[in-house]
Design an enzyme around this catalytic site. Structure first.
Site, PDB file in Angstrom:
ATOM      1  N   ASN A  37      21.364  61.434 -39.317  1.00  0.00           N
ATOM      2  CA  ASN A  37      20.245  61.373 -40.273  1.00  0.00           C
ATOM      3  C   ASN A  37      19.312  62.566 -40.077  1.00  0.00           C
ATOM      4  O   ASN A  37      18.791  63.125 -41.044  1.00  0.00           O
ATOM      5  CB  ASN A  37      19.482  60.057 -40.120  1.00  0.00           C
ATOM      6  CG  ASN A  37      20.134  58.924 -40.892  1.00  0.00           C
ATOM      7  OD1 ASN A  37      20.049  58.874 -42.115  1.00  0.00           O
ATOM      8  ND2 ASN A  37      20.817  58.052 -40.194  1.00  0.00           N
ATOM      9  N   ARG A  87       5.368  51.734 -21.033  1.00  0.00           N
ATOM     10  CA  ARG A  87       5.596  52.237 -22.388  1.00  0.00           C
ATOM     11  C   ARG A  87       4.467  53.146 -22.827  1.00  0.00           C
ATOM     12  O   ARG A  87       4.687  54.138 -23.523  1.00  0.00           O
ATOM     13  CB  ARG A  87       5.760  51.075 -23.384  1.00  0.00           C
ATOM     14  CG  ARG A  87       7.070  50.343 -23.259  1.00  0.00           C
ATOM     15  CD  ARG A  87       7.223  49.252 -24.324  1.00  0.00           C
ATOM     16  NE  ARG A  87       8.475  48.533 -24.122  1.00  0.00           N
ATOM     17  CZ  ARG A  87       9.661  48.936 -24.588  1.00  0.00           C
ATOM     18  NH1 ARG A  87       9.738  50.048 -25.291  1.00  0.00           N
ATOM     19  NH2 ARG A  87      10.743  48.257 -24.347  1.00  0.00           N
ATOM     20  N   ARG A 135      14.065  53.209 -29.154  1.00  0.00           N
ATOM     21  CA  ARG A 135      13.017  52.660 -28.284  1.00  0.00           C
ATOM     22  C   ARG A 135      12.012  51.899 -29.130  1.00  0.00           C
ATOM     23  O   ARG A 135      11.590  52.383 -30.184  1.00  0.00           O
ATOM     24  CB  ARG A 135      12.293  53.777 -27.513  1.00  0.00           C
ATOM     25  CG  ARG A 135      13.161  54.548 -26.568  1.00  0.00           C
ATOM     26  CD  ARG A 135      13.747  53.708 -25.482  1.00  0.00           C
ATOM     27  NE  ARG A 135      12.745  53.172 -24.546  1.00  0.00           N
ATOM     28  CZ  ARG A 135      13.011  52.250 -23.629  1.00  0.00           C
ATOM     29  NH1 ARG A 135      14.218  51.709 -23.585  1.00  0.00           N
ATOM     30  NH2 ARG A 135      12.083  51.840 -22.789  1.00  0.00           N
ATOM     31  N   ASN A 189      11.066  55.021 -40.839  1.00  0.00           N
ATOM     32  CA  ASN A 189      12.281  54.652 -40.109  1.00  0.00           C
ATOM     33  C   ASN A 189      13.359  54.340 -41.126  1.00  0.00           C
ATOM     34  O   ASN A 189      13.085  53.951 -42.259  1.00  0.00           O
ATOM     35  CB  ASN A 189      12.034  53.410 -39.230  1.00  0.00           C
ATOM     36  CG  ASN A 189      13.289  53.040 -38.426  1.00  0.00           C
ATOM     37  OD1 ASN A 189      13.924  53.912 -37.830  1.00  0.00           O
ATOM     38  ND2 ASN A 189      13.643  51.778 -38.451  1.00  0.00           N
ATOM     39  N   HIS A 238      16.814  52.016 -41.688  1.00  0.00           N
ATOM     40  CA  HIS A 238      17.496  50.837 -41.150  1.00  0.00           C
ATOM     41  C   HIS A 238      18.766  50.619 -41.966  1.00  0.00           C
ATOM     42  O   HIS A 238      18.716  50.625 -43.211  1.00  0.00           O
ATOM     43  CB  HIS A 238      16.575  49.611 -41.251  1.00  0.00           C
ATOM     44  CG  HIS A 238      17.154  48.384 -40.663  1.00  0.00           C
ATOM     45  ND1 HIS A 238      17.269  48.201 -39.300  1.00  0.00           N
ATOM     46  CD2 HIS A 238      17.683  47.277 -41.243  1.00  0.00           C
ATOM     47  CE1 HIS A 238      17.840  47.020 -39.074  1.00  0.00           C
ATOM     48  NE2 HIS A 238      18.103  46.440 -40.235  1.00  0.00           N
ATOM     49  N   GLU A 241       5.460  45.256 -36.406  1.00  0.00           N
ATOM     50  CA  GLU A 241       6.635  44.362 -36.393  1.00  0.00           C
ATOM     51  C   GLU A 241       7.901  45.190 -36.663  1.00  0.00           C
ATOM     52  O   GLU A 241       7.927  46.031 -37.575  1.00  0.00           O
ATOM     53  CB  GLU A 241       6.484  43.278 -37.458  1.00  0.00           C
ATOM     54  CG  GLU A 241       7.623  42.252 -37.428  1.00  0.00           C
ATOM     55  CD  GLU A 241       7.571  41.284 -38.618  1.00  0.00           C
ATOM     56  OE1 GLU A 241       6.528  41.219 -39.299  1.00  0.00           O
ATOM     57  OE2 GLU A 241       8.606  40.619 -38.872  1.00  0.00           O
ATOM     58  N   ASP A 250      11.282  46.578 -38.003  1.00  0.00           N
ATOM     59  CA  ASP A 250      12.063  46.512 -39.254  1.00  0.00           C
ATOM     60  C   ASP A 250      11.320  45.738 -40.336  1.00  0.00           C
ATOM     61  O   ASP A 250      11.937  44.997 -41.116  1.00  0.00           O
ATOM     62  CB  ASP A 250      13.431  45.838 -39.000  1.00  0.00           C
ATOM     63  CG  ASP A 250      14.262  46.633 -38.010  1.00  0.00           C
ATOM     64  OD1 ASP A 250      15.113  46.010 -37.331  1.00  0.00           O
ATOM     65  OD2 ASP A 250      14.062  47.856 -37.907  1.00  0.00           O
ATOM     66  N   GLU A 277      26.460  57.155 -45.603  1.00  0.00           N
ATOM     67  CA  GLU A 277      26.344  58.121 -46.716  1.00  0.00           C
ATOM     68  C   GLU A 277      25.066  57.832 -47.523  1.00  0.00           C
ATOM     69  O   GLU A 277      24.370  58.736 -47.961  1.00  0.00           O
ATOM     70  CB  GLU A 277      27.566  58.034 -47.631  1.00  0.00           C
ATOM     71  CG  GLU A 277      28.838  58.623 -47.031  1.00  0.00           C
ATOM     72  CD  GLU A 277      30.074  58.299 -47.890  1.00  0.00           C
ATOM     73  OE1 GLU A 277      31.199  58.471 -47.382  1.00  0.00           O
ATOM     74  OE2 GLU A 277      29.896  57.872 -49.049  1.00  0.00           O
ATOM     75  N   GLU A 314      22.369  56.434 -46.274  1.00  0.00           N
ATOM     76  CA  GLU A 314      21.241  56.842 -45.418  1.00  0.00           C
ATOM     77  C   GLU A 314      20.939  58.324 -45.586  1.00  0.00           C
ATOM     78  O   GLU A 314      19.780  58.732 -45.745  1.00  0.00           O
ATOM     79  CB  GLU A 314      21.568  56.548 -43.960  1.00  0.00           C
ATOM     80  CG  GLU A 314      21.755  55.072 -43.660  1.00  0.00           C
ATOM     81  CD  GLU A 314      22.136  54.832 -42.212  1.00  0.00           C
ATOM     82  OE1 GLU A 314      21.657  55.560 -41.349  1.00  0.00           O
ATOM     83  OE2 GLU A 314      22.913  53.894 -41.960  1.00  0.00           O
TER      84      GLU A 314
HETATM   85  C1  GRF Z   1      22.296  54.804 -38.251  1.00  0.00           C
HETATM   86  O1  GRF Z   1      23.086  53.748 -38.753  1.00  0.00           O
HETATM   87  C2  GRF Z   1      20.853  54.503 -38.537  1.00  0.00           C
HETATM   88  O2  GRF Z   1      20.676  53.691 -39.666  1.00  0.00           O
HETATM   89  C3  GRF Z   1      20.407  53.763 -37.338  1.00  0.00           C
HETATM   90  O3  GRF Z   1      21.048  54.429 -36.259  1.00  0.00           O
HETATM   91  C4  GRF Z   1      22.344  54.838 -36.717  1.00  0.00           C
HETATM   92  C5  GRF Z   1      22.646  56.192 -36.142  1.00  0.00           C
HETATM   93  O4  GRF Z   1      21.978  57.141 -36.883  1.00  0.00           O
HETATM   94  N1  GRF Z   1      18.969  53.806 -37.217  1.00  0.00           N
HETATM   95  P1  GRF Z   1      22.140  58.729 -36.588  1.00  0.00           P
HETATM   96  O5  GRF Z   1      23.556  59.110 -36.930  1.00  0.00           O
HETATM   97  O6  GRF Z   1      21.828  58.951 -35.118  1.00  0.00           O
HETATM   98  O7  GRF Z   1      21.143  59.354 -37.516  1.00  0.00           O
END
Ligand code: GRF
Length: 203
Positions: free
Chosen positions: A16, A68, A94, A110, A112, A146, A148, A175, A177
């Site tokens: 991504n 953290r 994380r 983010n 998901h 919260e 997601d 694809e 994403e």
């Molecule tokens: C992807 O499925 C993304 O939706 C999730 O982590 C997976 C790996 O993503 N958050 P990437 O190839 O490291 O971007």
């Protein structure tokens, strides 16, 4: 144009991140990928970022034990050093504290791999197949405390096929994403998606 300075946070392969880097090459794209930060020193995405000539930083969470807040202070320092304005979590594994999330409220996205609010959490493709859903996809959302759960900026979907496996479904969702994340970041950088209401309008 004054491009927004964006950091992409990763933990793994960074596909991504790569899609965002590619999209940001366009002259009219309203953001630049200024920095890639990984919490894992061995994240494959770091090499892809370096190949693209993008600054990288490693903030190894194992150096901070269970603290953290200390990890996030180091994260914030890396972001501040590059005058980052927007953050994109991309395969970043994380959990962030409410303090960090509130500091970036309305400025952090983010992605998901499911049609939120369906299938929050992990193993979304396996769960989608087990549930027998006929449509599945991906969501870009604002990050809120919260997990997601933040207001949705972009989504797209595909039909689930009878012969789909977790792997084939994951590949087709990936694809999606890579298509919707650059679109969502553009909307945020252009001020067309904002965390004012519980719904965001992003075209
Ligand atoms: C992807 O499925 C993304 O939706 C999730 O982590 C997976 C790996 O993503 N958050 P990437 O190839 O490291 O971007």
């Amino acid at each position: 144009m004054n491009k927004k300075r964006v950091a992409v946070l990763i933990s793994g392969r960074g596909s991504n991140m790569a899609a965002l880097i590619e999209a940001a090459k366009a002259d009219d794209y309203p953001a630049e990928i200024t920095l890639v930060v990984s919490n894992r020193p061995d994240a494959a995405g770091l090499a892809r970022a370096r190949e693209a000539g993008i600054a990288t930083a490693i903030v190894d969470h194992t150096r901070f034990g269970e603290d953290r807040e200390a990890f996030e202070l180091a994260l914030d320092a890396a972001l501040a050093a590059q005058r980052i304005e927007l953050v994109c979590l991309a395969g970043f594994m994380r959990r962030l504290t409410p303090g960090f999330v509130s500091r970036w409220s309305g400025r952090m996205l983010n992605i998901h791999p499911a049609l939120l609010p369906q299938f929050k959490g992990l193993h979304t493709h396996r769960r989608a197949l087990a549930a027998g859903v006929k449509r599945h996809g991906a969501t870009v959302h604002f990050v809120v405390p919260e997990i997601d759960a933040g207001p949705i900026v972009a989504q797209d979907w595909i039909d689930v096929r009878d012969d789909d496996t977790e792997e084939s479904l994951a590949a087709r969702v990936l694809e999606i994403e890579h298509r919707i994340y650059p679109r969502a970041l553009r909307a945020l950088a252009e001020g067309r998606a904002s965390l004012t209401s519980s719904r965001t309008q992003a075209t």
